[in-house]
Design a protein around this motif. Structure first.
Motif, mmCIF file in Angstrom:
data_model
loop_
_atom_site.group_PDB
_atom_site.id
_atom_site.type_symbol
_atom_site.label_atom_id
_atom_site.label_comp_id
_atom_site.label_asym_id
_atom_site.label_seq_id
_atom_site.Cartn_x
_atom_site.Cartn_y
_atom_site.Cartn_z
ATOM 1 N N CYS A 137 2.786 5.503 -5.023
ATOM 2 C CA CYS A 137 1.902 4.799 -6.388
ATOM 3 C C CYS A 137 2.266 5.810 -7.409
ATOM 4 O O CYS A 137 2.643 5.708 -8.469
ATOM 5 C CB CYS A 137 0.904 4.876 -5.630
ATOM 6 S SG CYS A 137 0.251 6.721 -5.894
ATOM 7 N N CYS A 173 2.334 11.154 -5.037
ATOM 8 C CA CYS A 173 2.654 10.665 -3.179
ATOM 9 C C CYS A 173 3.879 10.594 -2.565
ATOM 10 O O CYS A 173 4.519 11.304 -1.440
ATOM 11 C CB CYS A 173 1.523 9.729 -3.606
ATOM 12 S SG CYS A 173 -0.011 9.355 -3.479
ATOM 13 N N SER A 186 0.632 -1.229 -0.204
ATOM 14 C CA SER A 186 -0.237 0.030 0.146
ATOM 15 C C SER A 186 1.194 0.784 0.049
ATOM 16 O O SER A 186 1.859 1.296 0.691
ATOM 17 C CB SER A 186 -0.628 -0.064 1.413
ATOM 18 O OG SER A 186 -2.148 -0.992 1.413
ATOM 19 N N CYS A 187 0.219 1.941 -0.932
ATOM 20 C CA CYS A 187 1.140 3.528 -0.552
ATOM 21 C C CYS A 187 1.082 3.793 0.467
ATOM 22 O O CYS A 187 -0.091 4.365 0.628
ATOM 23 C CB CYS A 187 0.764 4.329 -1.953
ATOM 24 S SG CYS A 187 1.312 6.014 -1.754
ATOM 25 N N PRO A 188 1.975 4.307 1.165
ATOM 26 C CA PRO A 188 2.524 5.182 2.748
ATOM 27 C C PRO A 188 1.986 6.030 2.540
ATOM 28 O O PRO A 188 1.014 7.138 3.807
ATOM 29 C CB PRO A 188 3.641 5.312 2.836
ATOM 30 C CG PRO A 188 4.641 4.630 1.678
ATOM 31 C CD PRO A 188 3.503 4.087 0.180
ATOM 32 N N THR A 189 1.205 7.248 0.974
ATOM 33 C CA THR A 189 1.095 7.987 1.605
ATOM 34 C C THR A 189 -0.869 8.450 1.308
ATOM 35 O O THR A 189 -1.491 8.927 1.842
ATOM 36 C CB THR A 189 1.336 9.180 0.479
ATOM 37 O OG1 THR A 189 2.442 9.093 0.924
ATOM 38 C CG2 THR A 189 0.426 10.368 0.923
ATOM 39 N N CYS A 190 -1.426 7.506 0.520
ATOM 40 C CA CYS A 190 -2.273 7.511 -0.334
ATOM 41 C C CYS A 190 -2.945 6.352 0.045
ATOM 42 O O CYS A 190 -4.930 5.720 -0.225
ATOM 43 C CB CYS A 190 -2.993 8.238 -1.863
ATOM 44 S SG CYS A 190 -3.035 6.937 -2.642
ATOM 45 N N GLY A 191 -2.628 5.282 0.178
ATOM 46 C CA GLY A 191 -2.704 3.924 0.190
ATOM 47 C C GLY A 191 -3.496 2.823 -0.726
ATOM 48 O O GLY A 191 -3.886 1.985 -0.673
ATOM 49 N N LYS A 222 -2.928 0.715 -3.878
ATOM 50 C CA LYS A 222 -2.572 -0.773 -3.942
ATOM 51 C C LYS A 222 -0.905 -0.450 -5.212
ATOM 52 O O LYS A 222 -1.078 0.069 -6.413
ATOM 53 C CB LYS A 222 -2.742 -1.980 -3.848
ATOM 54 C CG LYS A 222 -3.760 -1.770 -3.485
ATOM 55 C CD LYS A 222 -3.381 -2.734 -2.097
ATOM 56 C CE LYS A 222 -4.143 -3.162 -1.314
ATOM 57 N NZ LYS A 222 -4.364 -3.005 0.641
#
Length: 63
Positions: free
Chosen positions: A26, A30, A6-11, A13
């Protein structure tokens, strides 16, 4: 099968592969948001104050 994170900024995938240029993020956006948060000191790493490199290592510690 590639690993999905998961992208640490926006979540969003993200596949953990060479073609995922900004992994674990992503997108460049981000990645830049995260970098800005570090620059603004929104994130911290716990720890004590840094040791004084000029202090005498053989001196008695303060009481």
């Amino acid at each position: 099968m590639p690993t999905i994170v998961s992208c640490p900024t926006c979540g969003a995938k993200v596949e953990w592969t060479e073609k995922s240029r900004y992994r674990p993020f992503c997108s460049e956006r981000c990645q830049q948001i995260d970098l800005g948060a570090w620059a603004e000191e929104k994130y911290t790493i716990p720890g004590g104050p840094p040791d004084d490199p000029l202090a005498d290592p053989d001196a008695d510690p303060a009481p």
